[in-house]
Design an enzyme around this catalytic site. Sequence first.
Site, PDB file in Angstrom:
ATOM      1  CB  CYS A  13      46.275  72.562 -24.296  1.00 25.96           C
ATOM      2  SG  CYS A  13      46.791  70.908 -23.946  1.00 25.96           S
ATOM      3  NE  ARG A  38      41.281  75.737 -21.695  1.00 29.41           N
ATOM      4  CZ  ARG A  38      40.467  74.909 -22.323  1.00 29.41           C
ATOM      5  NH1 ARG A  38      39.204  75.218 -22.463  1.00 29.41           N
ATOM      6  NH2 ARG A  38      40.916  73.790 -22.812  1.00 29.41           N
ATOM      7  CD1 TRP A  85      46.597  71.356 -16.750  1.00 33.35           C
ATOM      8  CD2 TRP A  85      45.647  69.468 -17.464  1.00 33.35           C
ATOM      9  NE1 TRP A  85      46.140  70.673 -15.655  1.00 33.35           N
ATOM     10  CE2 TRP A  85      45.555  69.513 -16.053  1.00 33.35           C
ATOM     11  CE3 TRP A  85      45.115  68.365 -18.124  1.00 33.35           C
ATOM     12  CZ2 TRP A  85      44.966  68.508 -15.309  1.00 33.35           C
ATOM     13  CZ3 TRP A  85      44.525  67.359 -17.373  1.00 33.35           C
ATOM     14  CH2 TRP A  85      44.450  67.442 -15.984  1.00 33.35           C
ATOM     15  CG  ASN A 111      44.285  72.239 -27.756  1.00 33.93           C
ATOM     16  OD1 ASN A 111      45.452  72.445 -27.450  1.00 33.93           O
ATOM     17  ND2 ASN A 111      43.301  73.059 -27.445  1.00 33.93           N
ATOM     18  N   GLY A 112      44.584  67.843 -28.665  1.00 38.23           N
ATOM     19  CA  GLY A 112      44.035  66.569 -29.111  1.00 38.23           C
ATOM     20  C   GLY A 112      45.024  65.443 -28.895  1.00 38.23           C
ATOM     21  CD  GLU A 503      30.324  60.835  -6.423  1.00 30.06           C
ATOM     22  OE1 GLU A 503      30.874  60.516  -5.345  1.00 30.06           O
ATOM     23  OE2 GLU A 503      30.596  61.878  -7.041  1.00 30.06           O
ATOM     24  CE  LYS A 507      29.912  65.295  -6.334  1.00 27.33           C
ATOM     25  NZ  LYS A 507      31.004  64.380  -6.554  1.00 27.33           N
ATOM     26  CD  GLU A 510      30.923  67.196  -2.973  1.00 26.98           C
ATOM     27  OE1 GLU A 510      31.963  67.432  -2.361  1.00 26.98           O
ATOM     28  OE2 GLU A 510      30.862  66.430  -3.946  1.00 26.98           O
ATOM     29  CG  HIS A 526      19.384  45.445   8.515  1.00 29.67           C
ATOM     30  ND1 HIS A 526      19.060  44.303   9.211  1.00 29.67           N
ATOM     31  CD2 HIS A 526      19.468  45.081   7.218  1.00 29.67           C
ATOM     32  CE1 HIS A 526      18.983  43.280   8.372  1.00 29.67           C
ATOM     33  NE2 HIS A 526      19.221  43.731   7.150  1.00 29.67           N
ATOM     34  CE  LYS A 625      38.525  69.662  -8.553  1.00 30.70           C
ATOM     35  NZ  LYS A 625      37.302  68.853  -8.497  1.00 30.70           N
TER      36      LYS A 625
HETATM   37  C1  F6R Z   1      33.770  65.276  -3.914  1.00 30.89           C
HETATM   38  C2  F6R Z   1      35.188  65.432  -4.108  1.00 30.89           C
HETATM   39  C3  F6R Z   1      36.103  64.866  -3.094  1.00 30.89           C
HETATM   40  C4  F6R Z   1      37.343  64.250  -3.750  1.00 30.89           C
HETATM   41  C5  F6R Z   1      38.353  63.799  -2.692  1.00 30.89           C
HETATM   42  C6  F6R Z   1      39.545  63.113  -3.318  1.00 30.89           C
HETATM   43  O1  F6R Z   1      33.037  65.834  -4.961  1.00 30.89           O
HETATM   44  O2  F6R Z   1      35.621  66.021  -5.078  1.00 30.89           O
HETATM   45  O3  F6R Z   1      35.458  63.945  -2.295  1.00 30.89           O
HETATM   46  O4  F6R Z   1      36.930  63.178  -4.545  1.00 30.89           O
HETATM   47  O5  F6R Z   1      38.793  64.897  -1.948  1.00 30.89           O
HETATM   48  O6  F6R Z   1      40.196  63.951  -4.189  1.00 30.89           O
HETATM   49  P1  F6R Z   1      41.178  63.398  -5.287  1.00 30.89           P
HETATM   50  O7  F6R Z   1      40.387  62.594  -6.243  1.00 30.89           O
HETATM   51  O8  F6R Z   1      41.758  64.633  -5.934  1.00 30.89           O
HETATM   52  O9  F6R Z   1      42.205  62.576  -4.591  1.00 30.89           O
END
Ligand code: F6R
Length: 630
Positions: A13, A38, A85, A111-112, A503, A507, A510, A526, A625
Amino acid sequence: MGTAPIFPGENVCGIIGYIGNEDAAEILLDGLKRLEYRGYDSAGIATIDGEHISIKRIKGNIALLEKVLEEKPIYGKIGLGHTRWATHGQPSEENAHPHRDCTGTIVIVHNGIIENYLLLKEKLKKRGHRFKSETDTEIIAHLIEEYYHSGVVHRSCDDLEKAVRRALKKIEGSYALGIMSSREPDKLIATRNGSPLIIGLKDGNYFIASDVPAILRHTKDIIYLEDGELAILARTGVRLYGQNGKLIRLERRIKRISWDVNMAEKEGYPHFMLKEIHEQPRAIEDTILGRISPDGADIHLEEMALNKNKLKKINRIIITACGTSWHAGLIGEYLIEEIARIPVEVENAAEFRYRNPIITDDTLAIAISQSGETADTLGAIREVHQKKGRVISICNVVGSSVVRESDAVIYTHAGPEIGVASTKAFTTQLTVLYILAVYFGKIKGTLNAEQAKKMIADLRRLPQKTEEMLKQEKEVIKIANKFYRHRNAIYLGRGKGYPVALEGALKLKEVSYIHAEGYPAAEMKHGPIALIDKNMPVIVLALKGSRYDKILANIEEVKARGGVVIALATMGDRKIKEKVDEVLYVPETSIPLSPILAVIPLQLLAYYIAVKRKCNPDQPRHLAKSVTVE
Ligand code: F6R
C-alpha cells in the site's frame, strides 16, 4: 505453539506523512494521488489541529476522498495518509487506514504484515480493548495505547516514542509505520522492518512516504530508512535512531534523487516489467510470511476454509487457469502429485468449462488467477459449482470476482502487477502451489515430519536464492544483445522444466513479438527438430536433477543439427559449458523449487530482447492486463 497466521496486512500500500508549516490535508491528498498508479481499493487521511484529530476514509478512489474533503475539510499542519490494497480483509471504510486506539488519540498507518496479530488481539481484547476493523494494523495502535496511557511510560515529552518502542518489541512480522498522537501533536514517528519507508526533508517541512513519487514534488532530499531504524520528525528537524537506539548523523544518510516523476513511479527502473521482476524476492517472501509455523515444522493455511477431514478425502485435483497462471498450474501438477500423491489434472479454463467435465465428491478444483477477473477462469469456477464441486482459488486481488465466487482463497502477496506480462504473479503462484503441496502432503501422510521440515527450510531460503538469481542479470543482457535479431526461438524442458519452457516462450512472444514455442524436450524429435538450423536459438532448461542426462542427450541432438543452444544450468555445472553456446546459471535449490528460480532469467531475457527491439514490454500490442471476455 505459534500464533495463528492469517494475512490481514498489506505490504504494497501507499504511505504518506507530513509535518511542517503548510496545510497537511492538501499535501497528503496530493501524495496519495501520486501513488494511485500502484493500485489501491480504499484510502484515508488524518490530521491533527491543536489537539483535535480529524480522519476521513473511503472505500473507492482518491477522487471520492477529495470530494469528501471538499465538503468537509480537515485542518492541521501534521498528518498521515494511506492507500490500501487489501491482501485480506475486504476493502471497506472500516478496514481503510489510518487506524486509531480506543481513546482515539493515537493514529497510525501501516504497510506490512503483522504475523502474531491474532495472539496480540486476543490479549488486548482481554484487557478491554475494542477493535473496529479486521486489520492487523489496528492492534499496533492498541498496543501503543497500552504503554502510552497505562502509566507504564512516565509522562514526559517523549512518551509516544517510548510507548512505540515498547510496542515494537511485541510485534512479529513486517512493517513500515507512520504514527502520531494528539497528545504530542508536534511529532511524527516513522519506523520500518521489512517494508520500505523514506523520509523527505525540506527546510522545516518533513515527510515520510512508502515511495519516492509521493513526495517528489516537495523535495529531492531523501533518507531511506533501514530495518530497525526509528525517526522522530518535528518542525525543528529530524532525529534518526539506529537499531541499537543510538542517534545517527543525518547528513551521511541524505541522498539527492535525480529521478523525474515517471522514473520515480518505477523506482528508477525503466519499465514496470523490470521493476516487478526485481520485486520477486520481496513478493515471494510476503507470500511465505505467516504461512510457516515459528518452529518451521508446519504450514498454516487457515484460509483454506475446508476442514482437514474433508481435505483428507480429496482424491483428485483439477487445476484450471489461463495463460501464465495455467503454466503455474502445470507446475502445480508435478508438485502436488510428487509431494502429496494426489492425482492432478490441469486444464486451460476455456477448454475445461465447455467439455462437461466430470466432478466427483472427492474432487477439489483449484482456480489460479492473478487478476481474479479472467472470464474463462470464472466460467470454469461456475462449471465446477454447477456440478456441486468445490473450488479454492489462488489469487492476487482481494475482492475480485474469482475470489467472490470461490469457496476459499489463498492469496498470493505479489502486490499490484502493472506490467501486462505476468512475472511476480507467476512466481508467487508457484510459491503457493508448493506450500499447498507440502500442506496436502502432511494431511495425506505422504510427508513425514522430517521431510516436511526440510521442504519448509528450503522454502525459507527461496527469497535469498531469488536475489542471487537476479545477480545474473548482466549475463542475461549479454545474451539478449546477441540474439535479439532472431525471428524464432524454441524452449525445451523436461518434467517441471517443460511448463517453465512454455512460460519462457510465452514471455518472449508477448513482449518482443518473436515467434517462440515451448516443447517437452523429448517431443522435439517428433517434429520440431525439423526447424533446427543455425538461425534457431534453442533455450534448454538443463538444471541438475533426475533427468539431467536425458536433457544433455537432447542438447546433443540440437547441436548435431547445427542448432544454437542457450542452456539454463545449475550454478557450478562447468561440464555443460563445453556442450552449448551460452550458459545462464541458476543458483542451486531443491528440485521442487527450481522452476521458481529458472523462470527468472527467462523473464529477464524476454524483457531485454523486447527493449533491444524497441518494443514496450509494459504494454504489448493487442494485450490487456485482465481478459474479461471469453
Ligand atoms: C501472460 C499473462 C496472461 C495471463 C492470463 C491469465 O504474461 O499475463 O497470459 O496470465 O491472461 O490472467 P489471470 O492470471 O489474471 O487470470
